[in-house]
Each structure stands twice: as structure tokens, then as C-alpha cells.
Design an enzyme around this catalytic site. Structure first.
Site, PDB file in Angstrom:
ATOM      1  N   GLU A   1     -23.387  60.782  85.327  1.00  0.00           N
ATOM      2  CA  GLU A   1     -24.489  59.701  86.650  1.00  0.00           C
ATOM      3  C   GLU A   1     -23.239  59.303  87.648  1.00  0.00           C
ATOM      4  OE1 GLU A   1     -23.491  58.588  83.451  1.00  0.00           O
ATOM      5  OE2 GLU A   1     -25.449  57.987  82.195  1.00  0.00           O
TER       6      GLU A   1
ATOM      7  N   PHE B   1     -26.986  46.608  72.864  1.00  0.00           N
ATOM      8  CA  PHE B   1     -26.487  47.551  72.892  1.00  0.00           C
ATOM      9  C   PHE B   1     -26.573  47.915  73.991  1.00  0.00           C
ATOM     10  CE2 PHE B   1     -27.174  52.046  72.206  1.00  0.00           C
ATOM     11  CZ  PHE B   1     -25.289  52.882  72.081  1.00  0.00           C
ATOM     12  N   GLN B   2     -25.579  48.790  74.703  1.00  0.00           N
ATOM     13  CA  GLN B   2     -25.604  49.415  76.678  1.00  0.00           C
ATOM     14  C   GLN B   2     -25.764  48.251  77.182  1.00  0.00           C
ATOM     15  OE1 GLN B   2     -27.459  53.257  76.308  1.00  0.00           O
ATOM     16  NE2 GLN B   2     -25.460  54.236  76.030  1.00  0.00           N
TER      17      GLN B   2
ATOM     18  N   LYS C   1     -35.865  46.736  79.718  1.00  0.00           N
ATOM     19  CA  LYS C   1     -36.905  48.084  79.043  1.00  0.00           C
ATOM     20  C   LYS C   1     -38.435  47.641  78.542  1.00  0.00           C
ATOM     21  CE  LYS C   1     -36.584  51.272  75.367  1.00  0.00           C
ATOM     22  NZ  LYS C   1     -36.202  52.443  74.338  1.00  0.00           N
TER      23      LYS C   1
ATOM     24  N   MET D   1      -2.219  65.825  98.757  1.00  0.00           N
ATOM     25  CA  MET D   1      -1.908  64.309  99.643  1.00  0.00           C
ATOM     26  C   MET D   1      -0.725  63.219  98.962  1.00  0.00           C
ATOM     27  SD  MET D   1      -2.455  63.686 102.980  1.00  0.00           S
ATOM     28  CE  MET D   1      -4.220  63.845 103.742  1.00  0.00           C
TER      29      MET D   1
HETATM   30  C1  TPP Z   1     -10.996  58.845  93.029  1.00  0.00           C
HETATM   31  C2  TPP Z   1      -9.525  59.112  93.678  1.00  0.00           C
HETATM   32  N1  TPP Z   1      -8.234  58.573  92.508  1.00  0.00           N
HETATM   33  C3  TPP Z   1      -7.628  58.810  93.781  1.00  0.00           C
HETATM   34  C4  TPP Z   1      -6.877  59.222  94.832  1.00  0.00           C
HETATM   35  C5  TPP Z   1      -5.536  58.825  95.904  1.00  0.00           C
HETATM   36  N2  TPP Z   1      -5.500  60.353  95.920  1.00  0.00           N
HETATM   37  C6  TPP Z   1      -5.871  61.058  97.100  1.00  0.00           C
HETATM   38  S1  TPP Z   1      -5.711  62.243  97.380  1.00  0.00           S
HETATM   39  C7  TPP Z   1      -5.280  62.907  96.498  1.00  0.00           C
HETATM   40  C8  TPP Z   1      -5.499  64.141  95.540  1.00  0.00           C
HETATM   41  C9  TPP Z   1      -6.210  65.141  96.510  1.00  0.00           C
HETATM   42  O1  TPP Z   1      -5.597  66.071  95.527  1.00  0.00           O
HETATM   43  P1  TPP Z   1      -6.830  67.670  95.905  1.00  0.00           P
HETATM   44  O2  TPP Z   1      -8.465  67.331  95.935  1.00  0.00           O
HETATM   45  O3  TPP Z   1      -5.777  68.661  95.203  1.00  0.00           O
HETATM   46  O4  TPP Z   1      -7.024  68.036  97.365  1.00  0.00           O
HETATM   47  P2  TPP Z   1      -5.411  68.314  98.677  1.00  0.00           P
HETATM   48  O5  TPP Z   1      -4.960  66.713  99.067  1.00  0.00           O
HETATM   49  O6  TPP Z   1      -4.264  69.166  97.473  1.00  0.00           O
HETATM   50  O7  TPP Z   1      -6.055  68.759  98.921  1.00  0.00           O
HETATM   51  C10 TPP Z   1      -5.348  61.182  95.186  1.00  0.00           C
HETATM   52  C11 TPP Z   1      -5.310  61.919  93.676  1.00  0.00           C
HETATM   53  C12 TPP Z   1      -8.454  59.078  95.730  1.00  0.00           C
HETATM   54  N3  TPP Z   1      -8.584  59.079  96.335  1.00  0.00           N
HETATM   55  N4  TPP Z   1      -9.352  58.869  94.907  1.00  0.00           N
END
Ligand code: TPP
Ligand code: MG
Lengths: 157, 570
Positions: free
Chosen positions: B52, B114-115, B164, B475
Site C-alpha cells: 500500500e 479483525f483488521q 464494510k 547521505m
Molecule cells: C524512510 C526513511 N528512512 C530513513 C531516512 C534517512 N535517510 C536519509 S538519506 C538516507 C540514505 C539514502 O540512501 P540511498 O538511497 O542509497 O541514497 P544515497 O544517499 O546513497 O544517494 C537515509 C537512510 C529517510 N530519509 N527515509
């Protein structure tokens, strides 16, 4: 810090209180008092919210975003009549009974039920007057107290 | 009016048809099942997501690419809770979204059936508004109202929860009509007095900057903005959500300011004497510490949402209204004012020359994302839509891709939701089957919603995916390098697991890989050639590369870190 009173006209829809309360708490704003009740207009309720914010502008704007919030007015304390209701149950005994009832009625409270060892008072007034009554009766042992929340209305048209 | 009775479920489908909804995204389950039955016969295209969250981002991608309502449908309980991320995402980025969720039967509500989840409560802070339906007659009216709320004023997500038993209730179709909502009257037309005051400030300004964002795109005001900027020679910076609102490459466009903005855009605001802020919200990624933000500038702030004005920065001239009307008003008021900004533009252009965005792609060295992006843009269609994940790659795309028109850049700006890219790209492609849709994703992000690649293949939605595989939550690694003494706690993903090419193939897509500089053009040409199924390109890139410029969170935009050496300034 001085108090600010918001008078919030809302649609009487399920969840509207939750929406207003969550909008306020989500932004980290504190509420001193909140009272809700019907108005003279069908389908409309009024919430009176008392806060202690320097600026209520942000709260007002955030609340205004809620679809069920119709209008928000900040009341000017100089032109506002405020009222709150209180119910208070206090311990009494033979020795204290007369003085408790006398003290309470001098403060403007009405005794609504008096038993052997307790008395229940009702009072309507400004929140300061209610505070006074509470302080006055505290030494006798307050068993239970409920306050209805402050409501307010502008005196001018 | 017809006498035939319809079930609540039929009313849902008929209402969607009535509102001219052609495509919806979703995943069935017990409580919503009645609605899926009439859907089977409906001309509405239903795209079956694998999660979803994916369906929600698909609806967002659809909405962000078209500027129209995106619709998602889910079951009660876990179906609804899985929507909370896309709903919040849509709320943050002001995306018009309608979510329809099934709920347990009315009499079971509150019994931990449920759900059962308290969907309306759970999504109260994740939506612009939400509804619990209490009788089938309401359905057409509430859905129309929901669409109205989602698409007008400041757009946003609206959820309608339907028990529902109500989906099974038989009632007559009552034609819905928009009736006045006493608590919802967005202000579109700005106060002329404010427009006059704004025009006066502009006339007096020597160093004005148009600081514009997503509001321009929602309002479809890009042409008006173009006229305002070019007629009076006012330089423009576009926020992350506003990329494409003003064309990159135009001599007045200085692109993105902020945490990873380019030096000139960020500094232009610091040196400006007047910020003309339209459809922006002074986000902390733009302002850094607001105390030090644009200290020399007066501020005109125009937004359709009054709550944005004065939230972060008290403007000299507040304007509530739709961007298009605001800008049109300003153009009229300024009439034939001759603003002399040439010194100011010289100053900015000089800065731009001195501090360009740069990267260093060595002939034999590992691939760098900015280089790969520039090569891709040379080959891609002009009207391609780019859909990003969240992280280093997102910032590099925003910096290095040339966006020349609105709605060609989709990303999760406000919430920063990893996993957004691939499903949002599917949504965009469902809206525009004939355009190139490029999901440019990070390896970490891709792994969050990669099962939607199956949706793309099975629903015949041939998007193109580039996974920038730096083997890391890049990042996060960058922050750990800068702020945590190279202690890479839980940011490593590895370069080799999964095997992205094999993964793509197993999901019915074509998998390709690029490793060296000499691969780039060849592989992209091949990727762009394939149009009968999704293609995934794994692009192996340098894990050590960092995004610059950078202004650390909470810092001052006067101190822009330009490169690794500059980190000593911290
Ligand atoms: C759902 C979620 N969890 C954690 C984060 C924290 N976060 C920001 S950027 C990042 C890393 C992203 O990694 P990647 O997709 O490999 O991109 P890159 O920075 O390597 O280009 C994380 C864990 C987030 N923004 N969103
Ligand atoms: Mg990565």
C-alpha cells in the site's frame, strides 16, 4: 505572561474536538482551559480556549486550517465576560459544619447537598473567584472538585 | 433521477467515474472487497501495487506529474496503516490525493475487530481532512467534497473511511453538489493593498530575489513568473519543490538555494535587499538557522496558506492568495517600472563564475553521479519526467539536471521519504504513457519499495530506473564522515547484494549495468531504446563522493562549505 482567550466556532461534527486538541498539542502549545458546548445556532458549537502564549497568531492560523473550524475570535479581556462552573465536595463534621457553609456562601457558592460528613457546593463565577473558594475550603479537606472550563463572551456587539 | 438502488460500493465506483477519475492505485482486502467488485466492470484503470505504501506513492506521482487528483484505495487495518507514509508525504508536499479505505463493519468499530485500526484518528495529522462515512447516501457527496478539499486552496491528501456494511447498503444515487463549506474558503485573490505595498518595495529594491517554490507549480503560475522575472530583470532561485517553475539555463535562473544549494543561489539571498517569496515556506533546508537568513532583506511573502506567513519569518508585506493572481497583480502594479538590476545581476554572475558546481570524473576512476546525470540528460527527451529518491543522489539531480518546465521533477521534498521514487515513477507513467519517466534512485531507497518493479512489469508500465549503487546510505555516510569521525554505524549496504540486474530480470524487467565511464553512453542508449518493458540500470558509483556545497543543519547560510577542504571551517 498574560492569558489569551480564543472563542472558536466549529461545526458540530464527530472528531472536531480531537482535531482542535491535536492541532494545539502537536504544535506544543499549552492549554489552560478548554470548554465546549452547543450554541444558539443549530449544528454549531463553541469552544473557549484559554492559553498563555505571547502570540496566538500561529495557533489561530493552524486552527483555521481545520475544515470544521468556522471562525476564531480572540476576545479582548477588557470587554469580555467570563464564567466557569464548579462543583466541590468538602469534609465537614459537627464542629466545622457551620463555618464551612458560611464561608462558602459568603464567597457566592450554593450548597446543593449536605450530609453528615460532607457538603457539596456549586458555584458559578470568574475563575479567580472559584480559585478563592477552593483555597478557602482547602483546610477542611476537599474530597473532590470539578471545574467546567472557562467560557467567555464579548460584551460589545 | 433513477429509481434503481445501488450498493455503497457501487456508489464509490460511480462517484469516481462521475469525477472523471480514470486511474486509481490500490490493493484489496476484506473490508474494501465490496468496492473491488463493481470496479471489475468499470472503465477505471486499477493498478495493483505490491504494497500500500507503493500504491500511495503511485497516486502521488500521478498527481504531481499531472497537477490533478491522485486516487488510492486500500483495505482496513494494515492496508490503512501502510498508507500513512504516503499521506504524510502528500501533506508535506501539498499533493492532491484522495485515499479511500475500507473499515470494519459499523457495529464492530471500537471492538478491536479483525483488521480494525482507528484510521480516522491515525490519519488526522497526516491529512488535510478526513471522513468516516456513516451511511451510504453520503458517499457521492463526501467523495466530491473530498476531491474539492484535496485539489483547492493549498492542495493535500484527504481520506474517506467507509465501513464494510455501508459498502453493502443499498440506496439511491443522489447526484452530489458542491455546497458551501462554512469552514473552508481558501483566499485566492490577494488584497490589492498588499500588492501595491509589495510593488512599492520592489520599485525601491536594488537587489531583489524571487524566491519561489512548489506553490508556483500547484498554481500553474510558471508563465506569469517568467513574465515577472524577465520583464523586470529579477533573478530567481527555485527551491527543491520549485525546480522547473522557472527554466534552468535562463540568464535569470540561479537554481536551488539551501543546505545543498549552489553557492550563488544561497548567497544571493544573504546579499539581497528584498526577498519576493512566492509559494515557499522558509523550510529549514533553505534557511538553515533562520536568525541568520537574509538578514539584509525585507520580505514579501505570498502564499495561499495563511498559516505559512509569519511562521518562520515575519514579512514586511504578507500576501494571502494564489500565486498566479499574486504575480499577475504584481506585473500590473509594476507596469512599466524600470528596475535597474544590472549591477546586481553582474554581481551574481560573477559569483556564479567564481563558485560553479563542480565534480571530478576521472577517466579510469569510479563513476560520479553528477557526470552520469549529465550524460543521461544529453540522451533523454526534453519532456522526460525525473523522479528521485532521497539522499545524495537526490541533491545531485536537483543540482545537475536542467529542469526547464514544471511537473518534470518529482521528489519527496518535505518528508524526505526513501522508497518514493520507483512507485511515484509508475504513477507518472500511468498518467503519461508516451513520455519518458526516469526513476533515478539510490540503492538504499530502491530497496525500500523495489517490489513495485513487479507492478511496473505486470501492469505494462515501462519506466526506466537507474539505481545509483554506492553500496551505502550515502547521505548518512556523508554525515558520519563530517560529524561522527568516520564511524560508519549502520550505513553500509554492500555493492554486490542484491544483484540488481538479476533482481530486475526476475521481476520481469530488463537489467543492465554500468561500471566505467566508457559504459555510460552505451548503456543509457540501450536503456532508452527498450520501450516494451521496464528497464533497470545499475550504476555503480563512488561510495566516497560527497555532496557539496553544504550548509550544516542549524548553521548560517553565510558559511557555505564548498568542498572537503572547507570542512575545516566547521
Ligand atoms: C524512510 C526513511 N528512512 C530513513 C531516512 C534517512 N535517510 C536519509 S538519506 C538516507 C540514505 C539514502 O540512501 P540511498 O538511497 O542509497 O541514497 P544515497 O544517499 O546513497 O544517494 C537515509 C537512510 C529517510 N530519509 N527515509
Ligand atoms: Mg546509496
Amino acid at each position: 505572561m498574560s492569558e489569551r482567550i480564543l472563542s472558536v466556532l466549529v461545526e458540530d461534527k464527530p472528531g472536531v474536538l480531537a482535531r482542535v486538541a491535536s492541532t494545539i498539542s502537536r504544535r506544543g502549545f499549552n492549554i489552560n482551559s478548554l470548554a465546549v458546548g452547543p450554541t444558539n445556532i443549530e449544528g454549531r458549537s463553541k469552544m473557549t480556549i484559554v492559553t498563555e502564549l505571547e502570540s496566538v497568531e500561529q495557533v489561530k492560523k493552524q486552527l483555521n486550517k481545520l475544515i470544521n473550524v468556522i471562525k476564531i475570535v480572540e476576545l479582548d479581556p477588557d470587554n469580555t465576560i467570563e464564567s466557569e462552573v464548579l462543583l466541590l465536595k468538602v469534609s465537614i463534621n459537627k464542629d466545622t459544619q457551620t463555618s464551612v457553609i458560611e464561608k462558602a456562601s459568603l464567597s457566592g457558592a450554593k450548597s446543593v447537598d449536605v450530609g453528615q460528613d460532607y457538603a457539596v457546593f456549586e458555584m458559578t463565577g470568574s475563575s479567580k473567584d472559584l480559585d478563592k473558594l477552593e483555597n478557602l475550603l482547602k483546610p477542611f479537606g476537599i474530597i473532590e472538585m470539578i471545574r467546567g472550563g472557562r467560557i467567555a463572551i464579548q460584551t460589545k456587539l | 433521477m433513477s429509481e434503481e438502488k445501488l450498493s455503497g460500493a457501487e456508489l464509490v465506483v460511480r462517484s469516481l467515474e462521475y469525477m472523471n477519475i480514470s486511474t486509481i492505485f490500490g490493493l484489496p482486502g476484506g473490508a474494501i472487497l465490496p468496492a473491488y467488485d463493481p470496479l471489475y466492470d468499470s472503465p477505471i484503470r486499477h493498478i495493483l501495487a505490491r504494497h500500500e505504501q507503493g500504491s500511495g506513492h503511485m497516486a502521488e506521482g500521478y498527481a504531481q506529474a499531472t497537477g490533478e487528483l491522485g486516487v488510492v484505495i486500500a483495505t482496513s487495518g494494515p492496508g490503512a496503516t501502510n498508507l500513512i507514509t504516503p499521506l504524510t508525504n502528500a501533506l508535506m508536499d501539498s499533493t492532491p490525493l484522495l485515499a479511500i479505505t475500507g473499515q470494519v463493519a459499523s457495529e464492530a468499530i471500537g471492538n478491536d475487530a479483525f483488521q480494525e485500526a482507528y484510521t480516522v484518528g491515525l490519519t488526522m495529522a497526516a491529512t488535510k481532512h478526513n471522513y468516516l462515512i456513516t451511511s451510504a447516501e453520503e458517499i457521492p457527496q463526501v467523495l466530491l467534497e473530498a476531491k474539492h478539499i484535496a485539489t483547492t486552496g493549498r492542495p493535500g491528501p484527504v481520506l474517506v473511511d467507509i465501513p464494510k456494511d455501508i459498502l453493502n447498503q443499498k440506496v439511491e444515487w443522489i447526484e452530489p453538489k458542491l455546497i458551501e463549506m462554512p469552514g473552508y474558503k481558501p483566499t485566492l485573490e490577494p488584497n490589492p493593498k498588499m500588492i501595491s505595498q509589495a510593488a512599492e518595495l520592489i520599485k525601491q529594491s536594488k537587489k531583489p530575489i524571487l524566491y519561489v517554490g512548489g506553490g508556483i507549480i500547484h498554481s500553474k503560475a510558471n508563465q506569469e513568473l517568467f513574465e515577472l522575472a524577465t520583464k523586470f530583470k529579477i533573478p530567481v532561485v527555485t527551491t527543491l519543490m520549485g525546480r522547473g517553475a522557472f527554466p534552468d539555463g535562463n540568464e535569470l535562473c540561479f537554481e536551488m538555494p539551501g543546505m545543498h544549494g549552489n553557492y550563488t543561489a544561497t548567497t544571493s539571498i544573504q546579499k539581497s535587499d528584498l526577498l519576493i517569496a512566492i509559494g515557499v515556506r522558509f523550510d529549514d533546508r533553505v534557511t538553515a538557522n533562520p536568525k541568520f537568513f537574509a538578514q539584509n532583506a525585507k520580505v514579501i511573502h505570498a502564499d495561499i496558506d495563511p498559516a505559512e506567513i509569519g511562521k518562520i519569518r515575519e514579512p514586511e508585506v504578507p500576501i494571502v492568495g494564489d500565486a498566479k493572481s499574486v504575480i499577475t497583480g504584481l506585473i500590473e502594479k509594476l507596469a512599466d517600472t524600470d528596475l535597474n538590476t544590472s549591477d546586481w545581476l553582474d554581481e551574481l554572475n560573477q559569483m556564479k563564475k567564481e563558485y560553479p558546481l563542480s565534480y571530478n570524473q576521472e577517466e579510469k576512476g569510479p563513476l560520479k553521479v553528477p557526470f552520469v546525470l549529465e550524460e543521461l540528460q544529453k540522451l533523454a527527451d526534453d519532456d522526460a519526467i525525473v523522479v528521485s529518491g532521497v539522499g545524495q543522489h537526490q541533491m545531485w539531480i536537483s543540482q545537475h539536471w536542467n529542469f526547464t518546465s514544471p511537473n518534470t521533477w518529482l521528489n519527496s521534498g518535505g518528508l524526505g521519504t526513501m522508497g518514493y521514487s520507483l512507485p511515484a515513477a509508475i504513477g507518472a507513467k500511468a498518467a503519461y504513457p508516451d513520455r519518458q519517466i526516469l526513476a533515478l534512485d539510490g540503492d538504499g531507497c530502491f530497496q525500500m519499495t523495489c517490489q513495485e518493479l513487479i507492478t511496473a512489469s505486470t501492469e505494462n508500465i515501462p519506466i526506466k530506473i537507474v539505481v545509483f549503487n554506492n553500496g551505502n546510505h550515502g547521505m548518512v555516510r556523508q554525515w558520519q564522515k563530517i560529524f561522527y569521525k568516520n564511524r560508519f554505524s549502520a550505513s553500509e549496504l554492500t555493492h554486490h547484494t542484491p544483484d540488481y540486474v538479476a533482481l530486475a530480470e526476475s521481476m520481469g524487467a530488463t537489467g543492465l549495468r554500468m561500471i566505467e565511464k566508457s559504459d555510460v553512453k552505451k548503456v543509457f542508449e540501450k536503456m532508452l531504446e527498450i520501450d516494451d518493458k521496464p528497464v533497470l540500470v545499475e550504476c555503480i558509483v563512488d561510495p566516497e563522493d560527497m555532496v557539496f556545497p553544504m550548509v550544516p543543519a542549524g548553521g548560517s547560510n553565510d558559511v557555505v562549505i564548498l568542498n572537503e577542504d572547507d570542512l575545516k571551517k566547521l
